[in-house]
Motif scaffolding. Structure first.
Motif, short mmCIF file in Angstrom:
data_model
loop_
_atom_site.label_atom_id
_atom_site.label_comp_id
_atom_site.label_asym_id
_atom_site.label_seq_id
_atom_site.Cartn_x
_atom_site.Cartn_y
_atom_site.Cartn_z
N ALA A 141 -0.36 0.20 0.83
CA ALA A 141 -1.29 -0.82 0.40
C ALA A 141 -1.17 -2.18 0.72
CB ALA A 141 -1.16 -0.49 -1.15
N ASP A 142 0.09 -2.45 1.06
CA ASP A 142 0.46 -3.86 1.32
C ASP A 142 -0.34 -4.02 2.83
OD1 ASP A 142 1.90 -6.41 1.67
OD2 ASP A 142 3.20 -5.21 2.96
N ARG A 143 0.34 -3.10 3.61
CA ARG A 143 -0.19 -3.06 5.14
C ARG A 143 -1.84 -2.94 5.13
NH1 ARG A 143 1.42 -3.73 10.53
NH2 ARG A 143 3.17 -4.33 9.15
N LEU A 144 -2.39 -2.31 4.09
CA LEU A 144 -4.10 -2.19 4.06
C LEU A 144 -4.73 -3.65 3.85
CD1 LEU A 144 -6.73 -0.54 4.24
CD2 LEU A 144 -6.00 -0.14 1.76
N VAL A 180 0.08 -15.12 -4.05
CA VAL A 180 0.19 -14.14 -5.17
C VAL A 180 -1.17 -13.29 -5.22
CG1 VAL A 180 -0.95 -15.58 -6.96
CG2 VAL A 180 0.70 -13.91 -7.68
N LEU A 181 -2.51 -14.17 -4.57
CA LEU A 181 -3.63 -13.23 -4.39
C LEU A 181 -3.29 -11.98 -3.80
CD1 LEU A 181 -6.17 -16.11 -3.92
CD2 LEU A 181 -5.57 -15.10 -6.02
N HIS A 182 -2.57 -12.17 -2.91
CA HIS A 182 -2.15 -10.83 -1.92
C HIS A 182 -1.41 -9.66 -2.75
CE1 HIS A 182 -0.56 -8.31 1.05
NE2 HIS A 182 0.67 -8.46 0.84
N VAL A 183 -0.47 -10.11 -3.54
CA VAL A 183 0.12 -9.09 -4.38
C VAL A 183 -0.84 -8.58 -5.49
CG1 VAL A 183 2.32 -9.98 -3.67
CG2 VAL A 183 1.41 -10.64 -5.53
N ILE A 184 -1.43 -9.31 -5.92
CA ILE A 184 -2.65 -8.74 -6.86
C ILE A 184 -3.41 -7.61 -6.34
CG2 ILE A 184 -4.50 -9.39 -8.33
CD1 ILE A 184 -2.99 -11.86 -8.60
N GLU A 185 -3.98 -8.16 -4.91
CA GLU A 185 -4.77 -7.21 -4.35
C GLU A 185 -4.11 -5.55 -4.04
OE1 GLU A 185 -8.10 -7.05 -3.61
OE2 GLU A 185 -7.99 -8.85 -4.69
N VAL A 186 -2.76 -5.83 -3.56
CA VAL A 186 -2.10 -4.80 -3.36
C VAL A 186 -1.77 -3.82 -4.74
CG1 VAL A 186 0.46 -3.68 -2.77
CG2 VAL A 186 -0.68 -5.75 -1.60
N ALA A 187 -1.60 -4.59 -5.69
CA ALA A 187 -1.50 -3.78 -7.06
C ALA A 187 -2.67 -3.11 -7.66
CB ALA A 187 -1.05 -4.88 -8.11
N LYS A 188 -3.96 -3.99 -7.25
CA LYS A 188 -5.18 -3.26 -7.49
C LYS A 188 -5.46 -2.11 -6.83
CE LYS A 188 -9.13 -5.90 -7.59
NZ LYS A 188 -9.42 -5.67 -8.96
N THR A 189 -5.03 -2.15 -5.53
CA THR A 189 -5.42 -0.90 -4.54
C THR A 189 -4.43 0.28 -4.98
OG1 THR A 189 -5.55 -2.24 -2.46
CG2 THR A 189 -4.85 -0.01 -2.19
N VAL A 190 -3.14 0.10 -5.56
CA VAL A 190 -2.40 1.38 -6.12
C VAL A 190 -2.89 1.77 -7.36
CG1 VAL A 190 -0.38 0.81 -4.57
CG2 VAL A 190 -0.59 -0.20 -7.06
N TYR A 248 2.24 2.93 10.56
CA TYR A 248 1.33 2.91 9.33
C TYR A 248 0.43 4.02 9.37
CZ TYR A 248 4.34 -1.02 7.94
OH TYR A 248 5.38 -1.79 7.58
N TYR A 249 -0.46 3.92 10.36
CA TYR A 249 -1.36 4.94 10.62
C TYR A 249 -0.86 6.21 10.66
CZ TYR A 249 -5.47 7.24 13.33
OH TYR A 249 -6.39 8.12 13.59
#
Length: 327
Positions: free
Chosen positions: A140-143, A46-56, A169-170
């Motif tokens: 954001a997920d791939r980032l 879940v730490l990964h999906v939180i980071e994705v949410a923080k990015t967007v 993605y690039y």
């Protein structure tokens, strides 16, 4: 110990109180859905999906996009169903997560046969047609995944993942005008994707270290010309590593300062950009054919700046970019 909503809350200042409450509900839903999952290093998934949410959220995303970012893997990796997402968070969130899942399940391998590539592109265009926000979340997920690429256990998997990122993605980030994302993809992936990739990173960074003296020279000359009131900053900017890698291949492995970095001069107004360009071409000999006016003719993605190459005393050629803070 479960993650606390406070790790995401500072990135939500642009949302209303009601939207923040909905994001909190999605946060708790995601924590529960991914409770038993771990990443390659054993940390909670879940730490990964939180980071994705923080990015967007940092990109200024709306309520639905942030919620979908928190839930972007639940359809694929948990027993949550689309109907459950719609019931809890609305139809738009359900469609966004479904679009991300379709994108994730598309085969993006660079060596696919032509008929498989056509089918993959059809799926991707279908996702984009329904809602472009799915693509933004997927970027954001791939980032975050490339930022943690070293968690992949083998060099082969890291190389395959990096090459897929650069191949797909690039290029999407390029066409969406997301320069910082494209830069990050190159920075993390080139060293893993190509046999000479790490060497390119080292060569570029070496040239950038040496180039600091060129930035100091330009700054000193501009100050001597009494232009300090027009100039906001002078800084050395590392080149996109993918572009530097490609330039080395084209130069038979030779690494040049003009490909490794640019001197970025930020001024107050558009008029100051042209005034400073004239001064630079007076102080240093411009390189023929290397001037680009992206202010008068912005790129397709809206990029604006003046680009020029000049030759410094001693024969070193450097690239200078002149822009305003708004640009």
């Amino acid at each position: 110990m479960h993650p606390d909503f406070s790790v995401l809350e500072p990135d939500l200042d642009h949302l209303t109180d009601g939207d923040r409450a909905d994001v909190r509900s999605a946060f708790e839903f995601s924590v529960h859905a991914h409770e038993s999952q771990k990443r390659e290093d054993g940390s909670p998934y879940v730490l990964h999906v939180i980071e994705v949410a923080k990015t967007v959220a940092g990109w200024g995303a709306d309520r639905d996009t942030i919620i979908a970012a928190l839930l972007h893997d639940v359809l694929e990796d948990t027993d949550v169903q689309k109907d459950g997402l719609i019931a809890n968070f609305g139809r738009h969130v359900g469609l966004l997560v479904e679009g991300i899942t379709k994108f994730t399940q598309a085969d993006l391998s660079p060596d696919l046969p032509l008929d498989r590539k056509v089918e993959t592109l059809r799926k991707l265009f279908d996702v984009m047609r329904l809602d472009m926000r799915s693509i933004v979340i997927k970027l954001a997920d791939r980032l975050h995944n490339v930022q943690t690429i070293d968690l992949l256990p083998t060099a082969e998997r890291r190389a395959r993942f990096a090459l897929e990122t650069l191949s797909v993605y690039y290029k999407i980030a390029f066409h969406l005008g997301m320069r910082d994302v494209r830069y990050a993809f190159a920075e993390y992936c080139v060293p893993h994707a190509f046999p000479d990739g790490l060497r390119s990173l080292q060569e570029r960074d070496r040239l950038c270290f040496e180039g600091e003296k060129f930035a100091a020279t330009v700054t000193q000359e501009l100050r001597a010309a009494d232009l300090q009131d027009r100039i906001q900053s002078v800084a050395l900017q590392k080149s996109n590593l993918m572009l530097f890698y490609e330039s080395r291949q084209g130069n038979a492995g030779l690494a040049l300062p003009e490909d490794a970095f640019s001197i970025v001069i930020t001024v107050r107004t558009e008029e100051d950009c042209y005034h400073l360009l004239k001064l630079l071409h007076t102080l240093y000999r411009p390189v023929s054919g290397e001037f680009r006016d992206y202010i008068a003719a912005p790129s397709d993605a809206g990029y604006q700046s003046l680009h020029t190459h000049v030759t410094l005393p001693g024969g070193n050629v450097i690239q200078c970019r002149i822009r305003t803070q708004k640009m």
